[in-house]
Scaffold this active site. Structure first.
Site, mmCIF file in Angstrom:
data_model
loop_
_atom_site.group_PDB
_atom_site.id
_atom_site.type_symbol
_atom_site.label_atom_id
_atom_site.label_comp_id
_atom_site.label_asym_id
_atom_site.label_seq_id
_atom_site.Cartn_x
_atom_site.Cartn_y
_atom_site.Cartn_z
ATOM 1 N N LYS A 194 0.899 -1.308 0.028
ATOM 2 C CA LYS A 194 0.036 0.167 0.272
ATOM 3 C C LYS A 194 1.157 1.226 0.369
ATOM 4 O O LYS A 194 1.640 1.705 0.892
ATOM 5 C CB LYS A 194 -0.691 0.051 1.186
ATOM 6 C CG LYS A 194 -1.932 1.222 1.356
ATOM 7 C CD LYS A 194 -2.895 0.827 2.217
ATOM 8 C CE LYS A 194 -3.430 2.243 2.358
ATOM 9 N NZ LYS A 194 -4.527 2.560 3.522
ATOM 10 N N LYS A 247 -1.909 -1.677 -3.875
ATOM 11 C CA LYS A 247 -3.160 -0.151 -3.521
ATOM 12 C C LYS A 247 -2.039 1.071 -3.675
ATOM 13 O O LYS A 247 -1.514 1.123 -3.426
ATOM 14 C CB LYS A 247 -3.638 -0.374 -2.305
ATOM 15 C CG LYS A 247 -4.410 1.040 -2.051
ATOM 16 C CD LYS A 247 -5.263 0.104 -1.133
ATOM 17 C CE LYS A 247 -6.019 2.411 -0.640
ATOM 18 N NZ LYS A 247 -7.007 2.298 1.138
#
Ligand code: PBG
Length: 322
Positions: A194, A247
């Site tokens: 992330k 992400k």
């Protein structure tokens, strides 16, 4: 010419036959924002077509999605400022509307797959994913808070726990906490790679969860780094993750591909709020054809190697392909 690649592109039947990547509604997870209250459907200004829902209306929305074949949802809570504190205690309180909502949703739709968000930010008066001490986001003292949050979510009925906080060691800590509490069958979808991205803007508007001071660069990954994603992936695998997430998605297709080639767990990719918002904005201006561009974007994420895609377009896609 012996080879004419155009021959296989000549008709729809041929093109469909040789298509390498397919997307179905089973590959999609729909993010939904939840608020406490009744009869609330409040549009997120920076993410048109997405709403903060109260549970009563959310149940109707989920029912509509299920009819389209879409049955996986990730829920995020928009929490009142007055319920936030430094230690995010409301996140595992028995009064928490988010936990109660999960129980109600699973009761009404046992066949849906419900995914949670584990991070302190929606509940923290500092707006950070971890505990803040003297301006520093401290890792190890955050873990017990995340553990309690995860166990409370498993108890509420979530199918998958989604740690999005990027603290070191949290997957192992949460796995142990879940097992100890008897939730050996509750899975973990780890936000593995992330990044500290500017594309989370509309999401933070939706939840009012932006950091009060500083940024998230000491825990979320540097957008310049790719190999580091393998360090995160190998840790999460060893610590007991069931899914690895990358992400954002569209700007990190190389990272999705890297994890797909080098690991064996299912890969999830999150087409984040800002990535979706820019497509919607261009379409509203008449600069892009939404019905063409949106499925192309989702297909690109699949082609890069994602098994599942978290996207604010999940319902749109399902409607266009039902
Ligand atoms: C919270 C969280 C964020 C997103 C998912 N979980 C925001 C952040 O890390 O600041 C972003 C999702 C999106 O932008 O759609 N930890």
């Amino acid at each position: 010419m012996n080879q004419r690649p155009r021959r296989n592109r000549r008709t729809p039947a041929l093109r469909n036959m040789v298509r390498e990547t397919r997307l179905t509604v089973d590959n999609l997870i729909y993010p939904l924002f939840l608020v406490d209250g009744k009869k609330i459907k409040n549009e997120v200004k920076s993410l048109p077509g997405n709403y903060r829902w109260s549970l009563d209306l959310l149940l109707t929305e989920i029912e509509a999605c299920m009819k389209l074949g879409l049955r996986s949802f990730i829920l995020f809570p928009a929490v009142k400022e007055s319920l936030k504190d430094k230690k995010a205690t409301y996140s595992y309180s028995s009064k928490n509307f988010y936990l109660k909502a999960a129980t109600a949703i699973k009761k009404r739709f046992p066949e849906c797959c419900l995914i949670s968000d584990v991070a302190m930010d929606p509940y923290s008066s500092d707006g950070h994913d971890g505990l803040v001490k003297k301006g520093i986001i401290v890792n190890d003292p955050t873990l017990p808070i995340l553990g309690k949050m995860a166990v409370a979510q498993a108890r509420a009925g979530f199918d998958l726990i989604g740690p999005s906080d990027m603290m070191d060691g949290r997957i192992g800590y949460i796995r142990q906490a879940l097992d100890k509490a008897g939730f050996t069958d509750t899975g973990i979808m780890s936000y593995c790679a992330k990044y500290a991205s500017a594309f989370y803007g509309p999401f933070r508007d939706a939840l009012d969860s932006a950091p009060k001071a500083g940024d998230k660069k000491t825990y979320q990954m540097d957008p310049a780094n790719k190999r580091e994603a393998l360090i995160e992936a190998n840790l999460d695998i060893a610590e007991g993750a069931d899914f690895l997430m990358v992400k954002p998605a569209i700007h990190y297709l190389d990272v999705i591909h890297l994890l797909h080639e080098n690991t064996d767990l299912p890969i999830a990719a999150y087409q984040v709020s800002g990535e979706c918002a820019m497509l919607v904005a261009a379409a509203q201006k008449g600069w892009l054809d939404f019905d063409q561009a949106m499925p192309e974007a989702l297909l690109s994420i699949r082609r890069a190697g994602a098994d599942v895609i978290l996207t604010y377009f999940a319902k749109d896609w399902a409607m266009n392909h039902a």
